[in-house]
Design an enzyme around this catalytic site. Structure first.
Site, PDB file in Angstrom:
ATOM      1  N   GLY B 148       0.831  -1.197   0.000  1.00 26.27           N
ATOM      2  CA  GLY B 148       0.000   0.000   0.000  1.00 26.27           C
ATOM      3  C   GLY B 148       0.867   1.250   0.000  1.00 26.27           C
ATOM      4  N   CYS B 149       0.249   2.379  -0.341  1.00 19.27           N
ATOM      5  CA  CYS B 149       1.010   3.620  -0.471  1.00 19.27           C
ATOM      6  C   CYS B 149       1.530   4.095   0.891  1.00 19.27           C
ATOM      7  CB  CYS B 149       0.162   4.697  -1.147  1.00 19.27           C
ATOM      8  SG  CYS B 149      -1.460   4.968  -0.398  1.00 19.27           S
ATOM      9  N   TYR B 150       0.636   4.140   1.892  1.00 13.07           N
ATOM     10  CA  TYR B 150       1.105   4.535   3.230  1.00 13.07           C
ATOM     11  C   TYR B 150       2.149   3.557   3.758  1.00 13.07           C
ATOM     12  CZ  TYR B 150      -2.523   8.158   4.047  1.00 13.07           C
ATOM     13  OH  TYR B 150      -3.302   9.280   4.002  1.00 13.07           O
TER      14      TYR B 150
END
Lengths: 337, 337, 337, 337
Positions: B148-150
């Site tokens: 995921g991006c985070y």
């Protein structure tokens, strides 16, 4: 205290009407409605009103609301207002409609909005609410068609030169740039942040539904049929419309003369500010205000006019309150300075 | 030339994967699909590809697409990928999934995503695609769960200190700020321009679905259970995630020592840049790149880490291509510099 | 490998030239200079180049630099370039100048830029670098005057109709909107974030220094004197110029015919994309690219042209590299796709 | 009517003070000054005041101005105020200083601002103007040190928990995000549009000059020395500060209890709004208002507090007027709702 209602309280225009009415000393908001899941205090729906306004926002019930208001604002989408306004008018309550439903003649409306008009009898009685041009009519209005955001700035930017017969009624061009609230608060893929931010585009080039509205009023001003070229653009900012207008001078005129003409035309009009020669308006000076700022530059045979309004204030809610003030005999500027 | 397909070609992540693959010298995009009204060239759907890519975007047909690709990227929403991936895996085609469907253990997934997992057998075989930590596993992966991006920025910002046992595994805080593409391209009222622009808000405080993903990987790094405090915020910009991470030092360490530790940890990793002492990263230096930039500041018993990634590149499409490069034996940086 | 230098490496245009040259397969950046406090690696001055380019940025020394380059880009402010270019030309090294110093005739230059021209002999030899109009001259150029950002999009938007004698050479209007990088990287109160953000304004109305440049080239195209009306606006976005151009048709023509005319004119030109009828360009599709996208709409006797460029790429650095490619016999698109 | 002057009328804080005072029913602006080239009407310098305020903005002359005001606001940079305030105090005129010059003890001031304090005698008499904590002192103040923008939101977000001894005074973290007006209206390369827009960065990490101010007041609240970890960030928006604060609970407490504690602490305080459980504040709800909105979430042993203020209103000009109201015995909310 005038008892006032707002239908469509949670849209951008409705929210802005409420924000202004809270500051208004002569009215009291008694009724709010919107299409919502459950009725709750407006401050729960719009947290910015917390501590400022304690009114329940109800589901739509025009007949019921009409009993508890002296005047109503309709902050509704086009095509919806004309189904709601009669309930208030039949109860004798003045209506200020912020949609386009009562701005055009029936045929033009039906062509541009693609639907039959549902309230033709009242359409004929509606007054176009641009106070700088139609003050006397507005004083007597019971159904007020509040001007569109683009038309407000464009018409105010052209009317003085046109009325003076200083410019050619043919070949008027308005290149208009609007912030994103102009499109209303709706979940549309073209309006999401990343599609608007760091982007810029023209849209509905010469086909925007505000074009016939501009044409209608300018034709009235000129006393002959007018058909402008109108290009709207979407700008990555929240509020404001700047229109750059190109007019062909038929009377030779320098910038100083044009400024003098416009200042004279708007003398005594509290919400139009004409810039001195050499200065031009910008959006940040009108955002949050009911002003239309106008700057002028004559160059050869072209008169360039730059007009700025906040699309939600002078282009919608502020002008609606200005119209209410006039209709009710209040000071024109009450709540608006 | 590796024949590659992209499912979900019109979402932000899919578009970005295509943009990178066009520059990649060892692959050829043979198949694109998306949920669309009619099949047409991708350049008609995404004008930015005009003149750059001439491939028809089809409606979804995983079995059909599987026949004409050597590897596929899934740029799909969570919960959708796990219904599509098996078609490719059964046909023997490696899958790089950009959704969360293969990142978590079954129970945790089902709790956080609120639905039964539809592809438990493949879930067990999925490899978590953070190349800076799991290079060897990725080389052998057939089903790659792209981070995921985070989590990408947060994990890369914490791993070196945690692996070194320099900081307390309890009490890790990540205050993360994301641009609006992080939410994907969808018509949601909370994402329209005027709600995001000139605004700032925390959301899903300590309840974001990326939290269990971060916890899972950090727990692996620490060799013990970790539960971070995680606050995501929505920032009015298109791209980028900056995470400000607060760690409690259990080994005394000044900034210079911290910088040295991080530089050593990421030595030879082409996409992590550790700032020199006294410098801090900023979003504009990573936007459009596959870099994760990391800055450090030790102050008393606190180690402050600032990490920056482009959420669509290192936080999604770029890392996906980086993983493809590793899986296929290409240079890790091909197409990404 | 062509050895290339960039003078003014830390300005927006210089940075963009470097960014493109890094991707170029046939050149090597050997020299960089800028007005800086101390000489240091360019990646220390512009962190985005970390890991991508390892060249020292020196203080200005044209004679010294000329010895170590085969060609030089000047990314300097107006009035500065003409003091630097001769050092390279005298050493026999071709110059691509991104300033306005070599674009106008001496008298016009001196009137609009308010200063005597310091390099009249070379001015006469300079070639105007708009490849879509002047390919053959560019092939032979030793001193190339790279077009201004506004002129690039405006001229490309008007040339086909004008060359075809389809529109009246009098009464051309260009309403142009530019992002803030157009003003360069300088500490100016009018350019700070809060003055540009949530604002919009016209500036230098019909008095912008790019107007004589547009007039000069259009006059050449038309074979008669042309004087356009030109209104630039500052838009709250980083990059991009959208020009909405109003032309008076003297040949009756519908949109389809206009599109056909433009497509024919730009056939074989790799960096101009003419939109199909019914479609219009937008800034986000050209940002970061060397394309000029053009859309058309004929309405009554008006032809409305919308042209979009990235002011730093097709409007500056990208076009400069395109010119270098042509001058050096490389593929016109090398490094630019 | 109280005669009021504003020194530094053209800065962001000064402009905002004027904007609020125009709406205030009990004061009259009699004097304005700023460092300007020539004296002219304020509406010429700040066009937004056209038609609203007709006062000449003069060059600085504290002695002269003191004769014609009953109270003065100083909207000046740090280090400048302390040279100006004595002129008014000596003339017996109360001073509300928006700079940092009277907020800290002499030694701390001199350390953090790097200069000797020029007005030590008055420094000792200055009252810290946070009305929610120091109402009684403010009533009697002659020299009021108006709080900094960051300290306002941070202190209000921490004080209730700290005063209740619910949280550990050690290990307080404030991760604060500010819009760009926080830096003032100055021509600085780091503040130009293209450097701030589409960017995000932490700066002065744990070294910002507002840190000792926060420490001083929190120490007073806690009755012991406090040293927080404070990370400011620059956000691409004009106005607003959102602080995400991490507190370690030493009394077990769920979110409902925390909300109850904060609501009780701020009962009767007109400008602090504590969100109900499950709701969080956002910047757009406080922009243009004097509110500080606070949201709470307890999770394990961490209490997360989110506080929002408009840095120019509650964080500067609004709070200054609130303090004036209290000092002069006016209603605390006059001009501010």
């Amino acid at each position: 205290m005038l008892k006032v209602g707002v239908v469509g309280a949670t849209g951008y225009a409705g929210e802005e009407v409420i924000k202004i009415l809270i500051r208004h000393k002569l009215v009291k908001i008694t009724e709010l409605s919107a299409i919502i899941d459950k009725e709750e205090p407006i401050a729960s729906l719009i947290p910015a009103f917390k501590g400022k306004l304690d009114v329940i926002c109800k589901k739509p019930d025009p007949e019921g609301m009409a009993k508890n208001v002296d005047l109503v604002f309709l902050g509704l989408p086009h095509k919806v207002s004309m189904g709601i306004a009669p309930s208030f008018l039949n109860a004798g309550k003045p209506v200020i409609d912020l949609s386009a439903d009562y701005r055009l003649d029936q045929k033009v409306y039906e062509k541009w909005y693609g639907t039959a008009h549902k309230d033709v009898p009242n359409l004929a009685k509606a007054v176009y609410g641009l106070p700088e041009l139609y003050l006397d009519e507005i004083k007597k209005a019971k159904l007020l068609a509040n001007p569109g955001c683009y038309p407000t700035g464009v018409i105010l930017g052209i009317a003085p030169a046109l009325a003076d017969k200083a410019v050619d009624p043919a070949g008027i061009i308005s290149d208009s740039k609007s912030g994103a609230t102009g499109a209303g608060r709706k979940a549309d893929l073209g309006l999401i942040f990343c599609e608007v931010n760091e982007n810029l585009r023209a849209y509905k080039v010469n086909e925007h539904q505000h074009k016939p509205e501009i044409n209608k009023i300018l034709s009235r001003v000129a006393g002959r049929e007018i058909d402008i070229v109108f290009t709207p653009h979407l700008i990555p900012m929240n509020r404001g419309i700047l229109s750059t207008i190109y007019l062909k001078l038929i009377k030779p005129m320098d910038t100083a003369a044009a400024v003098a003409l416009y200042k004279k035309f708007y003398a005594g009009k509290p919400f139009v500010r004409v810039c001195d020669e050499g200065k031009l308006p910008q959006i940040r000076d009108v955002v949050g205000t009911n002003y239309c700022d106008i700057g002028l530059k004559a160059t050869g045979s072209t008169l360039i006019v730059v007009s700025c309004v906040d699309n939600l204030v002078k282009g919608a809610a502020g002008q609606a309150v200005q119209n209410m003030n006039i209709m009710c005999g209040f000071s024109e500027t009450e709540g608006l300075l």
